[in-house]
Design a protein around this motif. Sequence first.
Motif, PDB file in Angstrom:
ATOM      1  N   UNK A  52       0.682  -1.261   0.014  1.00 56.46           N
ATOM      2  CA  UNK A  52       0.147   0.115   0.097  1.00 56.46           C
ATOM      3  C   UNK A  52       0.987   1.351  -0.050  1.00 56.46           C
ATOM      4  N   UNK A  53       0.616   2.163  -1.067  1.00 58.54           N
ATOM      5  CA  UNK A  53       1.780   3.390  -0.951  1.00 58.54           C
ATOM      6  C   UNK A  53       1.298   4.397   0.079  1.00 58.54           C
ATOM      7  N   UNK A  54       2.100   5.097   0.071  1.00 59.51           N
ATOM      8  CA  UNK A  54       2.201   6.465   0.938  1.00 59.51           C
ATOM      9  C   UNK A  54       1.567   7.623   0.019  1.00 59.51           C
ATOM     10  N   UNK A  55       1.262   8.879   0.511  1.00 62.59           N
ATOM     11  CA  UNK A  55       1.163   9.994  -0.207  1.00 62.59           C
ATOM     12  C   UNK A  55       2.512  10.208  -0.800  1.00 62.59           C
ATOM     13  N   UNK A  56       3.609  10.157  -0.470  1.00 65.53           N
ATOM     14  CA  UNK A  56       4.977  10.552  -1.018  1.00 65.53           C
ATOM     15  C   UNK A  56       4.954   9.511  -2.263  1.00 65.53           C
ATOM     16  N   UNK A  57       4.833   8.099  -2.010  1.00 68.61           N
ATOM     17  CA  UNK A  57       4.960   7.307  -3.027  1.00 68.61           C
ATOM     18  C   UNK A  57       4.050   7.602  -4.427  1.00 68.61           C
ATOM     19  N   UNK A  58       2.893   8.052  -3.916  1.00 65.59           N
ATOM     20  CA  UNK A  58       2.033   8.382  -4.917  1.00 65.59           C
ATOM     21  C   UNK A  58       2.510   9.769  -5.909  1.00 65.59           C
ATOM     22  N   UNK A  59       3.054  10.584  -5.121  1.00 68.95           N
ATOM     23  CA  UNK A  59       3.563  11.996  -5.683  1.00 68.95           C
ATOM     24  C   UNK A  59       4.837  11.540  -6.580  1.00 68.95           C
ATOM     25  N   UNK A  60       5.399  10.449  -6.189  1.00 67.10           N
ATOM     26  CA  UNK A  60       6.886  10.190  -6.996  1.00 67.10           C
ATOM     27  C   UNK A  60       6.242   9.581  -8.304  1.00 67.10           C
ATOM     28  N   UNK A  61       5.264   8.497  -7.966  1.00 70.63           N
ATOM     29  CA  UNK A  61       4.939   7.752  -9.356  1.00 70.63           C
ATOM     30  C   UNK A  61       4.246   8.413 -10.212  1.00 70.63           C
ATOM     31  N   UNK A  62       3.306   9.368  -9.747  1.00 71.11           N
ATOM     32  CA  UNK A  62       2.456  10.158 -10.732  1.00 71.11           C
ATOM     33  C   UNK A  62       3.688  11.676 -11.060  1.00 71.11           C
ATOM     34  N   UNK A  63       4.653  11.696 -10.575  1.00 76.36           N
ATOM     35  CA  UNK A  63       5.501  12.800 -10.848  1.00 76.36           C
ATOM     36  C   UNK A  63       4.898  14.258 -10.764  1.00 76.36           C
ATOM     37  N   UNK A  64       4.247  14.029  -9.558  1.00 75.31           N
ATOM     38  CA  UNK A  64       3.639  15.701  -9.449  1.00 75.31           C
ATOM     39  C   UNK A  64       4.062  16.076  -7.869  1.00 75.31           C
ATOM     40  N   UNK A  65       3.597  17.232  -7.390  1.00 70.41           N
ATOM     41  CA  UNK A  65       3.990  17.517  -6.030  1.00 70.41           C
ATOM     42  C   UNK A  65       2.984  17.025  -5.192  1.00 70.41           C
ATOM     43  N   UNK A  66       3.527  16.730  -3.947  1.00 70.08           N
ATOM     44  CA  UNK A  66       2.882  16.026  -2.816  1.00 70.08           C
ATOM     45  C   UNK A  66       1.348  16.848  -2.749  1.00 70.08           C
ATOM     46  N   UNK A  67       1.274  18.138  -2.725  1.00 72.60           N
ATOM     47  CA  UNK A  67      -0.127  19.140  -2.735  1.00 72.60           C
ATOM     48  C   UNK A  67      -0.855  18.505  -3.814  1.00 72.60           C
ATOM     49  N   UNK A  68      -0.559  18.039  -5.113  1.00 74.33           N
ATOM     50  CA  UNK A  68      -1.349  17.702  -6.225  1.00 74.33           C
ATOM     51  C   UNK A  68      -1.724  16.301  -5.944  1.00 74.33           C
ATOM     52  N   UNK A  69      -1.022  15.635  -5.511  1.00 75.32           N
ATOM     53  CA  UNK A  69      -1.402  14.068  -5.160  1.00 75.32           C
ATOM     54  C   UNK A  69      -2.325  14.073  -3.923  1.00 75.32           C
ATOM     55  N   UNK A  70      -2.170  14.892  -3.078  1.00 67.23           N
ATOM     56  CA  UNK A  70      -3.035  15.118  -1.929  1.00 67.23           C
ATOM     57  C   UNK A  70      -4.491  15.430  -2.389  1.00 67.23           C
ATOM     58  N   UNK A  71      -4.448  16.315  -3.371  1.00 70.25           N
ATOM     59  CA  UNK A  71      -5.620  16.753  -3.966  1.00 70.25           C
ATOM     60  C   UNK A  71      -6.669  15.895  -4.392  1.00 70.25           C
ATOM     61  N   UNK A  72      -5.897  14.827  -5.576  1.00 70.73           N
ATOM     62  CA  UNK A  72      -6.515  14.189  -6.268  1.00 70.73           C
ATOM     63  C   UNK A  72      -6.948  12.977  -5.272  1.00 70.73           C
ATOM     64  N   UNK A  73      -6.109  12.476  -4.299  1.00 70.27           N
ATOM     65  CA  UNK A  73      -6.303  11.482  -3.299  1.00 70.27           C
ATOM     66  C   UNK A  73      -7.660  11.804  -2.496  1.00 70.27           C
ATOM     67  N   UNK A  74      -7.640  13.153  -2.194  1.00 66.50           N
ATOM     68  CA  UNK A  74      -8.649  13.550  -1.179  1.00 66.50           C
ATOM     69  C   UNK A  74     -10.065  13.557  -1.856  1.00 66.50           C
TER      70      UNK A  74
END
Length: 160
Positions: A52-74
């Motif tokens: 199971x990925x973390x927020x950081x894992x998702x940001x790295x995989x999607x090549x986006x900022x933590x904030x962008x990943x957090x917005x999509x995940x939220x």
Amino acid sequence: MAGGHNESVYYRVFDDALALSEKIEQMGRKRFDELTGRQVMFLAMIRSFEERPSLGDMARKARCSHQNAKTVLAALHKKGFLDFRLDERDQRILRIHLTEKGESVGARALEELDKLIDRIGESIDHNAAEAFADVIAELSEAFGGTFSAMGESQDRAETS
């Protein structure tokens, strides 16, 4: 006007890249009613992790900022596709857990992505695809390495 901005191949590349992005977004909305193309891609990415990925894992995989990943995940959380839970070994890390609904849509998204990739492979010459991938990599670099669909990170997200 000969040689004007509108005739530059670089404008065409940029315009075509935007058009392709919009087409992908439309495909996501058409096939997955309430989701954007980006949200569908995130569900597919989450399913692609072995753990199971973390927020950081998702940001790295999607090549986006933590904030962008957090917005999509939220947004996916609000729609009932995933939950966040503390990591059992390290309580400082939030792990992303797909709900039953998220697992179902994520699996379907991966299947459709595989079919799309197969169709691309059947209709586009391998050398042309390699050249396109090189151009996209150069565009990404020109924009600070901030965009990708599914690739592993090699940009600023690693350092954030």
